[in-house]
Design an enzyme around this catalytic site. Structure first.
Site, PDB file in Angstrom:
ATOM      1  N   LYS A 177     -23.084  26.962  30.139  1.00 26.10           N
ATOM      2  CA  LYS A 177     -21.647  27.182  30.012  1.00 26.10           C
ATOM      3  C   LYS A 177     -21.374  28.659  29.731  1.00 26.10           C
ATOM      4  O   LYS A 177     -22.060  29.280  28.929  1.00 26.10           O
ATOM      5  CB  LYS A 177     -21.070  26.325  28.883  1.00 26.10           C
ATOM      6  CG  LYS A 177     -20.825  24.882  29.266  1.00 26.10           C
ATOM      7  CD  LYS A 177     -20.044  24.158  28.179  1.00 26.10           C
ATOM      8  CE  LYS A 177     -19.656  22.753  28.631  1.00 26.10           C
ATOM      9  NZ  LYS A 177     -18.870  22.041  27.607  1.00 26.10           N
TER      10      LYS A 177
ATOM     11  N   GLU B 296     -15.187   5.919  24.276  1.00 31.03           N
ATOM     12  CA  GLU B 296     -14.045   5.457  23.491  1.00 31.03           C
ATOM     13  C   GLU B 296     -14.144   3.973  23.147  1.00 31.03           C
ATOM     14  O   GLU B 296     -13.769   3.561  22.041  1.00 31.03           O
ATOM     15  CB  GLU B 296     -12.745   5.724  24.252  1.00 31.03           C
ATOM     16  CG  GLU B 296     -12.404   7.199  24.406  1.00 31.03           C
ATOM     17  CD  GLU B 296     -13.049   7.820  25.636  1.00 31.03           C
ATOM     18  OE1 GLU B 296     -12.804   9.020  25.892  1.00 31.03           O
ATOM     19  OE2 GLU B 296     -13.798   7.119  26.355  1.00 31.03           O
TER      20      GLU B 296
ATOM     21  N   ARG C 154      -8.441   4.058  27.131  1.00 35.02           N
ATOM     22  CA  ARG C 154      -9.727   3.631  27.664  1.00 35.02           C
ATOM     23  C   ARG C 154     -10.393   2.575  26.786  1.00 35.02           C
ATOM     24  O   ARG C 154     -11.436   2.037  27.144  1.00 35.02           O
ATOM     25  CB  ARG C 154     -10.640   4.855  27.801  1.00 35.02           C
ATOM     26  CG  ARG C 154     -10.118   5.880  28.804  1.00 35.02           C
ATOM     27  CD  ARG C 154     -10.752   7.253  28.600  1.00 35.02           C
ATOM     28  NE  ARG C 154     -12.175   7.272  28.877  1.00 35.02           N
ATOM     29  CZ  ARG C 154     -12.720   7.620  30.053  1.00 35.02           C
ATOM     30  NH1 ARG C 154     -11.938   7.968  31.056  1.00 35.02           N
ATOM     31  NH2 ARG C 154     -14.020   7.638  30.218  1.00 35.02           N
TER      32      ARG C 154
END
Length: 645
Positions: free
Chosen positions: A287, A373, A401
């Site tokens: 990243k 989730e 979700r």
């Protein structure tokens, strides 16, 4: 140096077809120019940066090897697709990124034919790409479908459900599916990198595949030797690659390889493109790659605002007002210090949900379950069963979700726990995929669930304390960013709200000649209180701060309905099934008829843009509220000047 001179090769790229015509040295130059353009562009608009800097070479390699858009690229989450947008004809629109009417920060099918699947939530790519692959085969079309998924998104169960389905032939058909795991949470040391580059090319090539299949055919006549060879291959491969689990799903695993090395990426992708069946390529990226500040602190540069690339992110001279998220984070630490049974759960949103300090101070009571989730909610339910007091910090849009778990595992058992619903209402630049527009409607219809909508920062702390001390499941919704600036208490101050009670914040004047009668009452839910108060000054309306969506303060609703000629409800959520509907249902059950106007988010997905502008577009600022009330009730003489009692 102008952009034309700074990026001579990039400026020639109008579509991926131009990328496919470039030589290997030119592709490397393109990567340098693309990364520089990306950094400068995002620094002017704000947006996701670290993730996009990390996918420059991978994006170039994919468009170079595959015949896009006929071959399908499905990007998981999609916050790493800025290089993809730039290479697919949208370079000139990058200055409009995440602005109203401009480019979305995520893939959108209505934005480009190269955006084959709309995304912004995680872990959907493999399922979608598999569906595309099977759909193509059923229609006699032979295209490649590629899912690009990050290591974070691989923590979600849906990704493994898709792998479980995707590696097995269906009715004798094997989908041309390639899953690219973009692993940006580890690095490859030089020796391992060189070895794995060689192994990846070898294992992805036709020679290795045919040799392996030929050996299997020969050894099948000698079962003991075949089993020995199979085990040797599996364990030898496992010593240098972590691919056994993906092989068990039926995928041919290749990697890991350096995701910034085009000399490794391109030939490996070409070999995999030419193979049939389910393939799995593991690439390792970094990243923020190519921009040192982002490499050192990829979290800070994940989604920065505007900044100077030469300087980097700078703290503002004047500290901004505390955000609702920060108020929650402070309350969480304070309550944890006061109650050892408090535990906090997040589905991979530690920074976004304001839990960094809690993690530092209470590491044994902090649980980051990854992008999962459903698991987060049921895990919290299990903690509650054992007498702990869970606080689930989750964005409103992400709780969608885990809706079955909310009903089946929490509400049905009436378990005491708190859902801190961040990003309730509109969220601005992230757009419709991240807007918390539906939590009021989908929470209030669940038995045993309570839902609080505090109006400001101080009331948010009180609402969280009230929820925490309630013997049942409670959700507290609050928006992104800052409110009006009320100061929330801290430390050992844990004031609560009267359960299920709202309050009158402004009284309308009496109607002349009609004793005891007032004209309009506005019932405001959450932060809509403050624009409602501003509008009420122009309208001379009563304003109620409702605080609770469920249980609704029915006594206050009936009182306002009996003493006013008309009611207005206002909420930063969908009006269909929302808080206004709750008011109407209550009055209907009580047999009270009164004219009503429901203001809230319209029945459409709200685009990305500046939050204040979007609220105004929806008529949820003070001017919009005043105009809507005047239009509905002005013609009936309900807004004439009044004589104060």
């Amino acid at each position: 140096m102008n952009a034309q001179n700074a990026h001579p090769l990039l400026n020639r790229i109008q579509s991926p077809a131009d990328v496919r015509r470039l030589s290997r040295p030119e592709l490397k130059q393109l990567a340098t120019e693309l990364r520089d353009h990306l950094l400068k562009s995002v620094s002017r608009t704000g947006g996701h940066l670290s993730s996009n800097l990390g996918t420059v070479e991978l994006t170039i390699a994919l468009h170079h090897v595959f015949d896009t858009p006929d071959d399908r690229l499905v990007w998981d989450v999609g916050h790493q697709t800025y290089p993809h947008k730039i290479l697919t004809g949208r370079r000139d629109r990058m200055p409009t990124l995440r602005q109203y009417g401009g480019l979305s920060g995520f893939p959108r099918r209505d934005e480009s034919e190269y955006d084959t699947f709309g995304t912004a939530h995680s872990s959907t790519s493999i399922s979608a790409a598999l569906g595309m692959a099977m759909g193509s085969q059923l229609q006699g079309e032979h295209r490649h479908c590629v899912a690009i998924i990050g290591d974070g998104a691989m923590t979600a169960g849906m990704a493994f459900e898709a792998l479980n389905n995707g590696g097995m032939p269906h009715a004798g058909q094997e989908p041309n599916l390639l899953v690219v795991l973009n692993d940006n949470d580890m690095s490859i040391s030089p020796p391992v990198g060189a070895l794995n580059k060689y192994l990846a090319r070898l294992m992805s090539g036709k020679f290795y595949a045919s040799a392996r299949e030929g050996a299997k055919q020969v050894l099948k006549n000698a079962p003991q030797l075949f089993e020995l060879a199979r085990r040797f291959e599996e364990h030898a491969k496992g010593m240098v690659v972590p691919g056994t689990i993906f092989e068990e799903f039926g995928f041919n695993y290749v990697g890991p390889i350096d995701g910034h090395d085009l000399d490794a990426l391109i030939p490996t992708l070409e070999n995999l493109r030419d193979r049939k069946g389910a393939q799995f390529l593991h690439v390792v990226t970094k990243k923020g790659y190519g921009y040192q500040l982002a490499e050192v602190d990829p979290i800070a540069y994940h989604g920065p605002g505007k900044f100077d690339p030469a300087i980097g992110l700078v703290k503002p001279a004047t500290p901004p007002k505390p955000t609702f998220t920060q108020v929650f984070g402070q309350w969480l630490c304070d309550m944890a210090a006061a109650d050892p049974k408090l535990v906090a759960i997040t589905p991979a949103m530690r920074e976004g949900s304001g839990m960094v300090e809690f993690h530092k101070r209470f590491p044994d009571r902090y649980f980051d379950v990854g992008i999962a989730e459903q698991h987060a909610v049921t895990f919290a339910a299990g903690l509650s069963c054992e007498g702990m007091r869970p606080v689930v910090a989750i964005y409103s849009t992400f709780l969608q979700r885990a809706y079955d778990q909310l009903i089946h595992d929490v509400a049905l058992q009436n378990l005491p726990m708190v859902f801190a619903l961040d990003r309730a209402g509109l969220v601005g630049a992230d757009g419709a995929t991240h807007a918390g527009a539906y939590d009021i409607a989908f929470v209030r219809c669940i038995p045993n669930m309570a839902l609080l909508a505090p109006a400001d920062e101080a009331e948010t702390r009180m609402a969280l304390t009230t929820a925490f001390r309630h013997d049942g499941p409670v959700a507290v919704r609050y928006p992104r960013g800052s409110g009006v600036g009320t100061v929330a208490a801290a430390g050992n101050s844990f004031e609560t709200l009267p359960w299920g009670r709202g309050e009158i914040r402004r009284e309308s004047g009496l109607v002349a000649g009609r004793p005891g009668s007032k004209r309009v009452a506005i019932l405001a839910f959450g932060t809509m209180l403050y624009p409602a108060l501003a509008a009420a000054e122009k309208l001379d309306a009563t304003v109620a701060n409702m605080r609770f969506v469920k249980p609704l303060d029915g006594a206050l609703v009936e009182q306002l309905a009996r003493t006013h000629d008309a009611l207005v409800t206002i909420e930063e959520g969908c009006t269909m099934g929302g808080a206004g509907s709750a008011v109407a249902e209550h009055l209907n059950a009580a047999g009270i008829t009164v004219p009503m106007l429901h203001l809230g988010l319209p029945d459409r997905f709200i685009e990305h843009g500046d939050p204040a502008f979007l609220l105004a577009q929806c008529g949820l600022d003070a001017a919009g509220i005043e105009a809507a009330v005047q239009q509905r009730y002005g013609q009936f003489g309900l807004l004439r000047p009044v004589a104060n009692a």
